[in-house]
Write a protein that holds these residues in place. Structure first.
Motif, PDB file in Angstrom:
ATOM      1  N   GLY A 152     -48.915 -16.073  20.826  1.00  0.00           N
ATOM      2  CA  GLY A 152     -49.234 -17.599  21.060  1.00  0.00           C
ATOM      3  C   GLY A 152     -48.564 -18.193  19.929  1.00  0.00           C
ATOM      4  N   VAL A 153     -47.766 -17.692  19.043  1.00  0.00           N
ATOM      5  CA  VAL A 153     -47.097 -18.298  18.049  1.00  0.00           C
ATOM      6  C   VAL A 153     -46.172 -19.269  18.257  1.00  0.00           C
ATOM      7  N   VAL A 154     -46.293 -20.585  17.774  1.00  0.00           N
ATOM      8  CA  VAL A 154     -45.831 -21.694  17.951  1.00  0.00           C
ATOM      9  C   VAL A 154     -44.255 -21.750  17.089  1.00  0.00           C
ATOM     10  N   GLN A 155     -43.316 -22.077  17.906  1.00  0.00           N
ATOM     11  CA  GLN A 155     -42.005 -21.911  17.142  1.00  0.00           C
ATOM     12  C   GLN A 155     -41.507 -23.480  16.522  1.00  0.00           C
ATOM     13  N   PRO A 156     -40.670 -23.290  15.481  1.00  0.00           N
ATOM     14  CA  PRO A 156     -40.452 -24.718  14.775  1.00  0.00           C
ATOM     15  C   PRO A 156     -39.302 -25.302  15.486  1.00  0.00           C
ATOM     16  N   ILE A 157     -39.489 -25.728  16.640  1.00  0.00           N
ATOM     17  CA  ILE A 157     -38.430 -26.113  17.833  1.00  0.00           C
ATOM     18  C   ILE A 157     -37.570 -27.388  16.976  1.00  0.00           C
ATOM     19  N   ALA A 158     -38.169 -28.288  16.397  1.00  0.00           N
ATOM     20  CA  ALA A 158     -37.524 -29.500  16.002  1.00  0.00           C
ATOM     21  C   ALA A 158     -36.604 -29.054  15.103  1.00  0.00           C
ATOM     22  N   GLU A 159     -36.695 -27.870  14.069  1.00  0.00           N
ATOM     23  CA  GLU A 159     -35.688 -27.665  13.444  1.00  0.00           C
ATOM     24  C   GLU A 159     -34.758 -26.687  14.088  1.00  0.00           C
ATOM     25  N   VAL A 160     -35.045 -25.823  15.130  1.00  0.00           N
ATOM     26  CA  VAL A 160     -34.004 -25.064  16.103  1.00  0.00           C
ATOM     27  C   VAL A 160     -33.145 -26.116  16.589  1.00  0.00           C
ATOM     28  N   SER A 161     -33.684 -27.052  17.347  1.00  0.00           N
ATOM     29  CA  SER A 161     -33.027 -28.169  17.926  1.00  0.00           C
ATOM     30  C   SER A 161     -32.054 -28.733  16.911  1.00  0.00           C
ATOM     31  N   ARG A 162     -32.292 -29.126  15.526  1.00  0.00           N
ATOM     32  CA  ARG A 162     -31.354 -29.757  14.643  1.00  0.00           C
ATOM     33  C   ARG A 162     -30.351 -28.816  14.557  1.00  0.00           C
ATOM     34  N   LEU A 163     -30.583 -27.338  14.257  1.00  0.00           N
ATOM     35  CA  LEU A 163     -29.449 -26.568  14.152  1.00  0.00           C
ATOM     36  C   LEU A 163     -28.490 -26.366  15.316  1.00  0.00           C
ATOM     37  N   ALA A 164     -29.175 -26.471  16.326  1.00  0.00           N
ATOM     38  CA  ALA A 164     -28.046 -26.361  17.562  1.00  0.00           C
ATOM     39  C   ALA A 164     -27.212 -27.505  17.741  1.00  0.00           C
ATOM     40  N   LYS A 165     -27.990 -28.722  17.494  1.00  0.00           N
ATOM     41  CA  LYS A 165     -27.090 -30.084  17.649  1.00  0.00           C
ATOM     42  C   LYS A 165     -26.028 -30.314  16.689  1.00  0.00           C
ATOM     43  N   SER A 166     -26.438 -29.695  15.308  1.00  0.00           N
ATOM     44  CA  SER A 166     -25.327 -29.725  14.312  1.00  0.00           C
ATOM     45  C   SER A 166     -24.242 -28.972  14.545  1.00  0.00           C
ATOM     46  N   THR A 167     -24.200 -27.940  15.697  1.00  0.00           N
ATOM     47  CA  THR A 167     -22.898 -27.300  15.958  1.00  0.00           C
ATOM     48  C   THR A 167     -22.642 -27.739  17.457  1.00  0.00           C
ATOM     49  N   GLY A 168     -23.184 -28.742  17.971  1.00  0.00           N
ATOM     50  CA  GLY A 168     -22.793 -28.980  19.450  1.00  0.00           C
ATOM     51  C   GLY A 168     -23.328 -28.140  20.505  1.00  0.00           C
ATOM     52  N   ALA A 169     -24.298 -27.195  20.001  1.00  0.00           N
ATOM     53  CA  ALA A 169     -24.852 -26.326  20.762  1.00  0.00           C
ATOM     54  C   ALA A 169     -25.668 -26.887  21.923  1.00  0.00           C
ATOM     55  N   VAL A 170     -25.870 -26.420  23.116  1.00  0.00           N
ATOM     56  CA  VAL A 170     -26.884 -26.823  24.206  1.00  0.00           C
ATOM     57  C   VAL A 170     -28.157 -25.984  23.755  1.00  0.00           C
ATOM     58  N   PHE A 171     -29.328 -26.672  23.932  1.00  0.00           N
ATOM     59  CA  PHE A 171     -30.644 -25.858  23.470  1.00  0.00           C
ATOM     60  C   PHE A 171     -31.517 -26.082  24.548  1.00  0.00           C
ATOM     61  N   LEU A 172     -31.868 -24.508  24.971  1.00  0.00           N
ATOM     62  CA  LEU A 172     -33.044 -24.395  26.193  1.00  0.00           C
ATOM     63  C   LEU A 172     -34.164 -23.955  25.503  1.00  0.00           C
ATOM     64  N   CYS A 173     -35.040 -24.591  25.884  1.00  0.00           N
ATOM     65  CA  CYS A 173     -36.569 -24.172  25.432  1.00  0.00           C
ATOM     66  C   CYS A 173     -37.638 -23.845  26.499  1.00  0.00           C
ATOM     67  N   ASP A 174     -37.991 -22.626  26.545  1.00  0.00           N
ATOM     68  CA  ASP A 174     -38.942 -22.069  27.366  1.00  0.00           C
ATOM     69  C   ASP A 174     -40.422 -22.629  26.858  1.00  0.00           C
ATOM     70  N   ALA A 175     -40.917 -23.611  27.656  1.00  0.00           N
ATOM     71  CA  ALA A 175     -42.057 -24.133  27.483  1.00  0.00           C
ATOM     72  C   ALA A 175     -43.220 -23.935  28.329  1.00  0.00           C
ATOM     73  N   VAL A 176     -43.164 -22.567  29.114  1.00  0.00           N
ATOM     74  CA  VAL A 176     -43.785 -22.352  30.255  1.00  0.00           C
ATOM     75  C   VAL A 176     -45.074 -21.999  29.976  1.00  0.00           C
ATOM     76  N   GLN A 177     -45.379 -21.259  28.502  1.00  0.00           N
ATOM     77  CA  GLN A 177     -46.655 -20.778  28.218  1.00  0.00           C
ATOM     78  C   GLN A 177     -47.357 -22.045  27.149  1.00  0.00           C
ATOM     79  N   ALA A 178     -46.567 -22.881  26.878  1.00  0.00           N
ATOM     80  CA  ALA A 178     -46.876 -24.000  25.900  1.00  0.00           C
ATOM     81  C   ALA A 178     -47.419 -25.401  26.473  1.00  0.00           C
ATOM     82  N   ALA A 179     -46.903 -25.827  27.717  1.00  0.00           N
ATOM     83  CA  ALA A 179     -47.333 -27.074  28.368  1.00  0.00           C
ATOM     84  C   ALA A 179     -48.581 -26.679  28.911  1.00  0.00           C
ATOM     85  N   GLY A 180     -49.426 -27.862  28.711  1.00  0.00           N
ATOM     86  CA  GLY A 180     -50.795 -27.967  29.130  1.00  0.00           C
ATOM     87  C   GLY A 180     -51.780 -27.368  28.071  1.00  0.00           C
TER      88      GLY A 180
END
Length: 400
Positions: A152-180
């Motif tokens: 159930g651990v929630v990840q620091p996704i905003a920080e992950v996204s910031r790191l990914a975007k800073s290098t031009g990476a594409v970011f895929l997030c699995d929200a299957v378990q979190a949504a709802g």
């Protein structure tokens, strides 16, 4: 009278919501193909597009960004295919705690896969992720889930996204378990692609979605007709989509109610800890989904424990349900550095919209019975060994 079973495996699949069932039945009565231009076809198309809007609203997306799939697994496969075929991705970075569907899809993609480690609380190691991103100038896709299905651990996704975007990476997030279960906003998360699964929120099995940023290049994996704006060919699962939309609408409306499950979960963990002070709850020290608990104690065996709980009328699991039929290596807990003596007996308890306080009370009683038996056997074995040791010492003294 047979006692009602306590279903506590909602992260595997949650019971069909009444609203979703009603939507499915209405859709089954509808006549027409949504690709047809006549009145019947347009009516079915309206069902699909209404559901698309409801699913989009659940995660703060635009309806046009939602591609319906058969579930989260297909969404993962579709995302990695599009990354390679249309987005210029040449390497993949996947977190060590991703669902098997994501790991397997990444490996099947044919691109190099690198694993980003997590810390002892089960959260992504941001420094290590930054180092991995900086190690190559190749276009990269980063895949990190929003919330782990086992802890159930929630990840620091905003920080992950910031790191990914800073290098031009594409970011895929699995929200299957979190949504709802918690509020999800794809824009705030900064995800380029987001995976969803219907049966985790009370829709029927066999429907999911991939949310794709509108300006992101995309390539279909399934080709044929023009369904889903030519992004996923094949006749739509109309009844499943209708149920998905209804479940998304209700889940969104009941987010605050769902959050109250944390009190039930925390009370359950406190009751266990009071009787079993050596019990641990991996991920307990960081933000978790309100409904999820991973419980472990030394000396327990997960398979034996699950069987005992099942005989007591309680349904839980030992990890991801997609590995059902076997209890395998606790990969997520290993990535967190949990001692094997603990991880081998770890189980996942996950509550949901139909859970009741009586369910957790029954679970605690049953779990403690098994734990007490194990402790009694361990104490007896220790006493036998101590007695044997003393006898050996006396014998040695006599012989000398």
């Amino acid at each position: 009278m047979t006692m009602k079973r306590a279903y506590m495996d909602h992260n595997a699949t949650t019971p069909l919501r009444p609203e979703a069932r009603a939507a499915v039945l209405r859709a089954l009565d509808a006549i027409g193909n949504p690709s047809s231009v006549h009145m019947e076809g347009r009516a079915v198309r309206a069902l699909v597009e209404g559901a698309r809007a409801e699913v989009a609203a659940l995660v703060g997306a635009r309806p046009a960004e939602v591609i319906f799939t058969s579930g989260g697994t297909e969404a993962a496969r579709l995302a990695f295919h599009a990354a390679k075929a249309a987005q210029g991705v040449e390497r993949l970075i996947v977190s060590a705690i991703e669902h098997d569907a994501v790991l397997a899809s990444a490996e099947a993609c044919g691109l190099p896969v690198e694993i980003a480690p997590v810390d002892q609380d089960g959260q992504i190691d941001l420094a290590a992720l930054g180092d991995l991103l900086a190690a190559s100038d190749k276009r990269t896709l980063v895949a990190v889930m929003l919330a782990n299905n086992e802890t159930g651990v929630v990840q620091p996704i905003a920080e992950v996204s910031r790191l990914a975007k800073s290098t031009g990476a594409v970011f895929l997030c699995d929200a299957v378990q979190a949504a709802g279960k918690i509020a999800v906003d794809v824009s705030a998360l900064g995800a380029d692609m987001l995976m969803l699964g219907g049966h985790k929120i009370g829709a029927p099995m066999g429907v999911g979605a991939l949310v794709v940023r509108e300006d992101l290049p995309f390539a279909a994996l399934a080709v044929g007709g023009g369904q889903e704006r030519r992004r996923r060919a094949g006749s739509e699962n109309i009844s499943g989509i209708a149920g998905f939309g209804a479940a998304a609408r209700i889940a969104q409306a009941e987010l605050q109610t769902f959050a109250q499950l944390a009190r039930l979960r925390d009370r359950m963990e406190a009751q266990i800890a009071e009787i079993a002070p050596d019990a641990v709850f991996p991920g307990q020290n960081v933000d978790r989904l309100p409904n999820t608990s991973c419980v472990a104690a030394p000396g327990l065996d997960a398979e034996t424990l699950l069987m005992a709980l099942d005989l007591d009328g309680i349904a839980v699991s030992a990890g991801a349900a997609c590995s059902s039929g076997k209890i395998g290596r606790p990969r997520v807990l290993e990535a967190m550095g949990v001692d094997p003596d603990l991880s081998s007996g770890a189980i996942r308890v996950s509550l949901g919209w139909s859970s009741e306080p009586a369910d957790t009370d029954r679970f605690v009683q049953s779990w403690i019975r098994v734990y007490t038996r194990v402790c009694a056997k361990t104490d007896a074995l220790v006493n036998v060994n101590v007695t044997a040791g003393r006898a050996t010492s006396r014998l040695a003294a006599v012989e000398s």
